[in-house]
Enzyme design. Structure first.
Site, PDB file in Angstrom:
ATOM      1  N   LYS A  13      55.884 136.260  75.312  1.00 48.16           N
ATOM      2  CA  LYS A  13      55.082 135.817  76.449  1.00 48.16           C
ATOM      3  C   LYS A  13      54.210 136.980  76.955  1.00 48.16           C
ATOM      4  O   LYS A  13      52.999 136.930  76.871  1.00 48.16           O
ATOM      5  CB  LYS A  13      55.972 135.279  77.583  1.00 48.16           C
ATOM      6  CG  LYS A  13      56.541 133.894  77.270  1.00 48.16           C
ATOM      7  CD  LYS A  13      57.975 133.980  76.931  1.00 48.16           C
ATOM      8  CE  LYS A  13      58.760 132.711  76.955  1.00 48.16           C
ATOM      9  NZ  LYS A  13      58.281 131.525  76.296  1.00 48.16           N
ATOM     10  N   ASP A  39      67.848 136.729  82.579  1.00 53.44           N
ATOM     11  CA  ASP A  39      66.933 136.362  81.504  1.00 53.44           C
ATOM     12  C   ASP A  39      65.504 136.551  82.018  1.00 53.44           C
ATOM     13  O   ASP A  39      65.041 135.796  82.877  1.00 53.44           O
ATOM     14  CB  ASP A  39      67.191 134.895  81.122  1.00 53.44           C
ATOM     15  CG  ASP A  39      66.246 134.378  80.051  1.00 53.44           C
ATOM     16  OD1 ASP A  39      65.328 135.120  79.648  1.00 53.44           O
ATOM     17  OD2 ASP A  39      66.424 133.224  79.614  1.00 53.44           O
ATOM     18  N   TRP A  87      66.154 126.741  81.328  1.00 52.00           N
ATOM     19  CA  TRP A  87      66.666 127.852  80.514  1.00 52.00           C
ATOM     20  C   TRP A  87      68.017 128.359  80.990  1.00 52.00           C
ATOM     21  O   TRP A  87      68.815 128.860  80.198  1.00 52.00           O
ATOM     22  CB  TRP A  87      65.628 128.979  80.407  1.00 52.00           C
ATOM     23  CG  TRP A  87      64.457 128.494  79.595  1.00 52.00           C
ATOM     24  CD1 TRP A  87      63.212 128.188  80.040  1.00 52.00           C
ATOM     25  CD2 TRP A  87      64.456 128.182  78.197  1.00 52.00           C
ATOM     26  NE1 TRP A  87      62.434 127.704  79.011  1.00 52.00           N
ATOM     27  CE2 TRP A  87      63.169 127.700  77.878  1.00 52.00           C
ATOM     28  CE3 TRP A  87      65.412 128.263  77.180  1.00 52.00           C
ATOM     29  CZ2 TRP A  87      62.822 127.304  76.575  1.00 52.00           C
ATOM     30  CZ3 TRP A  87      65.066 127.869  75.888  1.00 52.00           C
ATOM     31  CH2 TRP A  87      63.782 127.394  75.609  1.00 52.00           C
TER      32      TRP A  87
HETATM   33  N1  PMP Z   1      64.686 131.889  78.225  1.00 55.91           N
HETATM   34  C1  PMP Z   1      63.477 131.627  78.742  1.00 55.91           C
HETATM   35  C2  PMP Z   1      63.251 131.871  80.210  1.00 55.91           C
HETATM   36  C3  PMP Z   1      62.444 131.156  77.928  1.00 55.91           C
HETATM   37  O1  PMP Z   1      61.244 130.888  78.442  1.00 55.91           O
HETATM   38  C4  PMP Z   1      62.692 130.957  76.544  1.00 55.91           C
HETATM   39  C5  PMP Z   1      61.622 130.474  75.587  1.00 55.91           C
HETATM   40  N2  PMP Z   1      60.587 129.791  76.097  1.00 55.91           N
HETATM   41  C6  PMP Z   1      63.972 131.219  76.053  1.00 55.91           C
HETATM   42  C7  PMP Z   1      64.941 131.696  76.917  1.00 55.91           C
HETATM   43  C8  PMP Z   1      64.315 131.007  74.615  1.00 55.91           C
HETATM   44  O2  PMP Z   1      63.684 131.961  73.828  1.00 55.91           O
HETATM   45  P1  PMP Z   1      63.703 131.892  72.236  1.00 55.91           P
HETATM   46  O3  PMP Z   1      63.028 130.626  71.855  1.00 55.91           O
HETATM   47  O4  PMP Z   1      62.958 133.113  71.838  1.00 55.91           O
HETATM   48  O5  PMP Z   1      65.127 131.922  71.807  1.00 55.91           O
END
Ligand code: PMP
Length: 360
Positions: free
Chosen positions: A196, A172, A102
């Site tokens: 989550k 994040d 991520w």
């Molecule tokens: N950052 C992290 C740490 C994540 O776990 C996720 C989704 N699993 C995201 C960003 C992306 O989130 P979204 O799909 O809601 O854009």
């Protein structure tokens, strides 16, 4: 009706009492004669829901008064791009510390807008930990330093907040928001999707220090300008009303559990059950450095990968679902967010022991 122990990484398991309340209120929201999904976001009913959600999140997370709390749509991926538009001046660098998938995504999102610099990365070692702070190469004039507080796929979590001097730290928290107390004042900004620990997909929370906003690049669309959203209580345009309503119910549930300190104790206990077992066996293993292991997402592998399918099938038969690891890393992953009861983790470890005896 049976509800499985759901180890999904997100959208993820929610407290059953929250789902029941949402069900009870679906057709007639507290005497309004209409569902909350049918009511205007500017009407008294929803305005109260939204205000209460913000007050409760502020109280739960002890958010200081000089921070704005935004409830936005677009997901965390959208915010990853928007932080460049909102905080970096043309040509200004922004530092990224990569500890998993991520962080790499976040970096990719800002590349068109900012001089992004990889200050540190654990990718060469397979994202099994956090690069030592002493090795980070930070830019003194960076707009911000970005970290991923918890890497959902690799199971790597910052257990300490890194020092970044005068450059604001942005993080994040998509997969760990509201899972334990946090010293918000150490950050310039944190963000996280709801799906989550906090609710269904559709809303992303952004908590940002007031003095940092109001400098968005002129190309920033109004709905993506944090200052405009802050000045409009996140209602510059129609917010994701139903998701905010459910998140509000989850905040109440967390309060009833005893708040974030109690949540942390519960989450630590669950993670210990699983990690302690992984220490005792060589049949399964977790590749992450001990000090950097996530309390939320526990990836684990079978030494003999040919048994993966049998393991997942047996888990399903015992009422444990969504244990398959992310396709990029393989193996298994148990996501054990706030709403996962300890009984689910105990049942998983019992099954792991049983499976090892029958297949080891
Ligand atoms: N950052 C992290 C740490 C994540 O776990 C996720 C989704 N699993 C995201 C960003 C992306 O989130 P979204 O799909 O809601 O854009």
């Amino acid at each position: 009706m049976t509800r499985a122990y759901n180890f999904s990484a997100g959208p993820a398991t929610l407290p059953e009492s929250v789902l029941r309340q949402a069900c009870d209120e679906m057709l007639d929201f507290r005497g309004a004669g209409a569902s909350i999904v049918e009511l205007s976001h500017r009407g008294a009913e929803f305005m109260e829901v939204a205000a209460e959600a913000e007050v409760d999140l502020r109280a739960l997370m002890s958010i200081p008064d000089d921070y704005a709390v935004l409830f936005l749509s677009g997901g965390a991926t959208t915010q990853q791009a928007l932080i460049a538009l909102n905080f970096a001046q043309p040509g200004q660098p922004a530092d990224y510390v990569l500890t998993g998938h991520w962080g790499k995504t976040a970096l990719k999102q800002v590349k068109p807008y900012v001089a992004a610099n990889v200050a540190a990365s654990s990718e060469a070692g397979g994202f099994r930990g956090i690069p030592p702070r002493a090795e980070w190469r930070l830019s003194p004039d960076a707009a911000y330093v970005h970290i991923t507080a918890n890497e959902t796929i690799h199971g790597v979590e910052f257990r300490d907040i890194p020092e970044t001097g005068d450059v604001p730290l942005f993080a994040d928290f998509s997969s760990s928001i509201a899972s334990e107390p946090l010293d918000i004042a150490r950050y310039g900004l944190i963000y996280g999707g709801a799906q989550k620990n906090v609710g269904p997909a559709g809303v992303t929370m952004v908590v940002v220090r007031d003095d940092l906003i109001g400098q968005a690049l002129p190309i920033t669309p109004s709905a993506f300008d944090y200052k405009i959203q802050a000045d409009n209580d996140s209602m510059f345009n129609t917010p994701p009303t139903y998701t905010i309503y459910i998140a509000g119910l989850v905040f109440n549930w967390i309060k009833a559990q005893g708040g974030l300190k109690a949540m942390e104790a519960h989450n630590r206990k669950k993670a210990a059950v699983l990690y302690d077992h992984l220490e005792t066996t060589s049949f399964f293993y977790n590749p992450v450095a001990r000090d950097d292991r996530s309390l939320m997402n526990v990836p684990f592998k079978l030494r003999d990968e040919s048994l993966d399918e049998a393991f997942l099938k047996g888990a399903q038969a015992r009422g444990m679902v969504q244990l398959k690891g992310h396709r990029s890393v393989g193996g298994m992953r148990a996501s054990i967010y706030n709403a996962m009861p300890i009984e689910g983790v105990v049942a998983l470890v019992e099954y792991m022991k049983e499976f090892e005896v029958s297949h080891g």
